[in-house]
Design a protein around this motif. Sequence first.
Motif, short mmCIF file in Angstrom:
data_model
loop_
_atom_site.label_atom_id
_atom_site.label_comp_id
_atom_site.label_asym_id
_atom_site.label_seq_id
_atom_site.Cartn_x
_atom_site.Cartn_y
_atom_site.Cartn_z
N ILE A 176 -1.04 -5.50 -13.55
CA ILE A 176 -1.54 -6.04 -12.28
C ILE A 176 -0.38 -6.08 -11.30
O ILE A 176 0.64 -6.75 -11.55
N PHE A 177 -0.51 -5.35 -10.20
CA PHE A 177 0.55 -5.27 -9.20
C PHE A 177 0.08 -5.88 -7.88
O PHE A 177 -1.04 -5.63 -7.43
N ILE A 178 0.94 -6.68 -7.26
CA ILE A 178 0.62 -7.37 -6.02
C ILE A 178 1.62 -6.97 -4.94
O ILE A 178 2.82 -7.26 -5.06
N ASP A 179 1.14 -6.28 -3.90
CA ASP A 179 1.99 -5.86 -2.80
C ASP A 179 2.05 -6.96 -1.75
O ASP A 179 1.14 -7.79 -1.65
N PHE A 207 5.32 -7.76 -8.77
CA PHE A 207 5.24 -8.14 -7.37
C PHE A 207 6.14 -7.23 -6.53
O PHE A 207 7.23 -6.84 -6.96
N PHE A 208 5.68 -6.93 -5.32
CA PHE A 208 6.43 -6.09 -4.39
C PHE A 208 6.45 -6.80 -3.04
O PHE A 208 5.41 -7.26 -2.57
N GLY A 209 7.63 -6.88 -2.41
CA GLY A 209 7.64 -7.52 -1.10
C GLY A 209 9.03 -7.89 -0.63
O GLY A 209 10.04 -7.43 -1.16
N ASP A 210 9.05 -8.78 0.38
CA ASP A 210 10.30 -9.16 1.04
C ASP A 210 10.15 -10.57 1.56
O ASP A 210 9.34 -10.83 2.47
N ALA A 211 10.91 -11.50 1.00
CA ALA A 211 10.83 -12.90 1.43
C ALA A 211 11.15 -13.06 2.91
O ALA A 211 10.64 -13.99 3.56
#
Length: 660
Positions: A176-179, A207-211
């Motif tokens: 399960i991947f969350i962009d 998880f993929f992203g940028d705080a």
Amino acid sequence: MVEERLKLEPEVQKILDSVDKKRNFLLSGGAGSGKTYSLVSLIREIIFENPTAKVACMTYTNAAVKEIEDRVNHENLNVSTIHDFLWDNIKHFQKELKEAIIFLANDENTPRITINEPGPISKEYFDSLEEKIQYKEFVRLKEGIISHDELLLIANYVFEKYPKLSSIVKDKYKFIFIDEYQDTNKEVVEIFLKHFKQSKRENIIGFFGDAMQSIYEDGIGNLDDYKGDNQEQVNEILKKQNRRNPKKIIDLANKLRTDRIIQEPSEDSHAPNMIDGVIKEGNILFIHSSDGDLEKVKAWLTEEHNWGFNNSKETKELNLTHNLIADKAGFRTLMDIYDKDQILKFRDRIKKFIKEHNITIDFSQNTFGEVIDILQENKTGRELVAVSPTTGMKTFIKDHVDLYNYATSLNFIEFSKEYIDKDQLLDDKKQDEEDSNRKGSKRDYLIKHLFKIQTNISLYQNKKYNEFLRATDFYFKITSIAAKRKLKENIDAIVSVGNKTIEEVITDADEKRICIIDDRLKDFKNKKSYLYKRIKDVQFSEFQNLFEYLEGKTPFSTQHKTKGAEFDNVLVILDNGNWNDYNFNYIFDKENIYQQLVNGKSKTKSKLESFPRILDRTQKIFYVCCTRAKENLAVFFHAPDAEVISKAKEWFGEGNVINL
């Protein structure tokens, strides 16, 4: 397998190593780092190495959804929004859903879920419900209808209460991947990183992203509470390269970041920001003036730097709010109707008084005006003030006497149900014409109907006759030359809207069979009669201006809506627009302003308390805006003080700070 992995970028190889060790992971990368590119590469490799495993991918941006679906067309991949994913996995557990709603409605710590009934809600409350619990764009909890906000809380409850549900989902999706994880609600993260642990089944959450790009209030922001080096914690992998921005913008962005990611040019010589293996230089400008004349700024950029503000695909002007754009783009009247109606705010003031004072009078047979009279009778002091319009409301009512008289004549209960919000007007904005409409638009049905009319007009004007005929085929059958001639006469009459009102165009389009008035529009007119009364007399040409804006055909965008997009030229307008959650002075002069607040030079203590929150929000939205530019960035600040100009010279370079 090893050879295949060696062809992948280093960050994806590290993710696969984490997967091999059965560890959840987080790919953190700055703007333009190619996180979606990494996500796509990872999905392809995961499916290649695990041909029978199903992969779920959740993302927010239209561009990411389209890219993933286009580039990884595989039956084992399910791409959806987080809301759709959660609903698909809990909707069949109706008994548990009913229990969750009742529990949360009775929980004082969950004010967002409320069933207005005297006393606690009984466990048998939904036993007589004929329909199942449903998930829609609006909420009617008494009828078992939940919307976006309720869904997340309810899903969190059932996953916590029933570990078997986590086992079912884990069995179904091994990955399960969350962009764009930073925009994910904290309840959602709890489901995947806390409640899932109650199940002994194995799967991988990524998880993929940028705080630094967490610019929405309800997002979790970061995974600091879950990251770490042991097996049970999330393994963070940094992606420092930048594939989008030229060197000067990368350097500026690194000065704006507040974490440990320092971006560097891509190692890929074919990346968009490279020319013959060398990073583009780019241009950055900080423009200021004492008169605030934005048109002068745009003219200067056009004349001196060849910016083309008529090309919405290449050049964007970013403002903080839609309200700052409404006048420029020509839809001020519609914006005010949906966002600044003081009669509706007075109605909500009355509703709040009734709820807070537990008034149990049956108002079902009373008009809004009668309810006002009943509540104001014998009231004095603060209570009378609480059921009376404010000064701003009184001014609005004085300027709209007929509208107020109409509102007070409406049945109070029915009038109370008229929910009006600017999202119903402005939701689902495109960045350009090719951008796809996302699922689950919050537009109300009147706006959707007007979109149908204008879309048909646009198809005809752009000579897309086959598409136009398909769009109107349900209403028009072209069986002869005479019928074709009649159709042309009808659409020509619709195209020439002139000063016609929205209601006149709706009627014309219906009579001429270009876009019929269907049951949903009739239902809208009945259930939202107040809103329809306000909109029907607005000129249709103003809606056409709104249409152009929402379809990405203008150079304007809000700073929040542009996240995930990129343009050759970006002009950032540093104007708070009376939004107290942002202050652009803070990011240029934070030390001095903070010290002034500490020393008590501010009028209120609340400014000191809110300073960190406002600074954080403003820093992040500014970072997002600056990193949209692929070639040239210009920032405009009206009448900055000396400290702001000094910091601008430090960040942008003295020769790039321009006083117009």
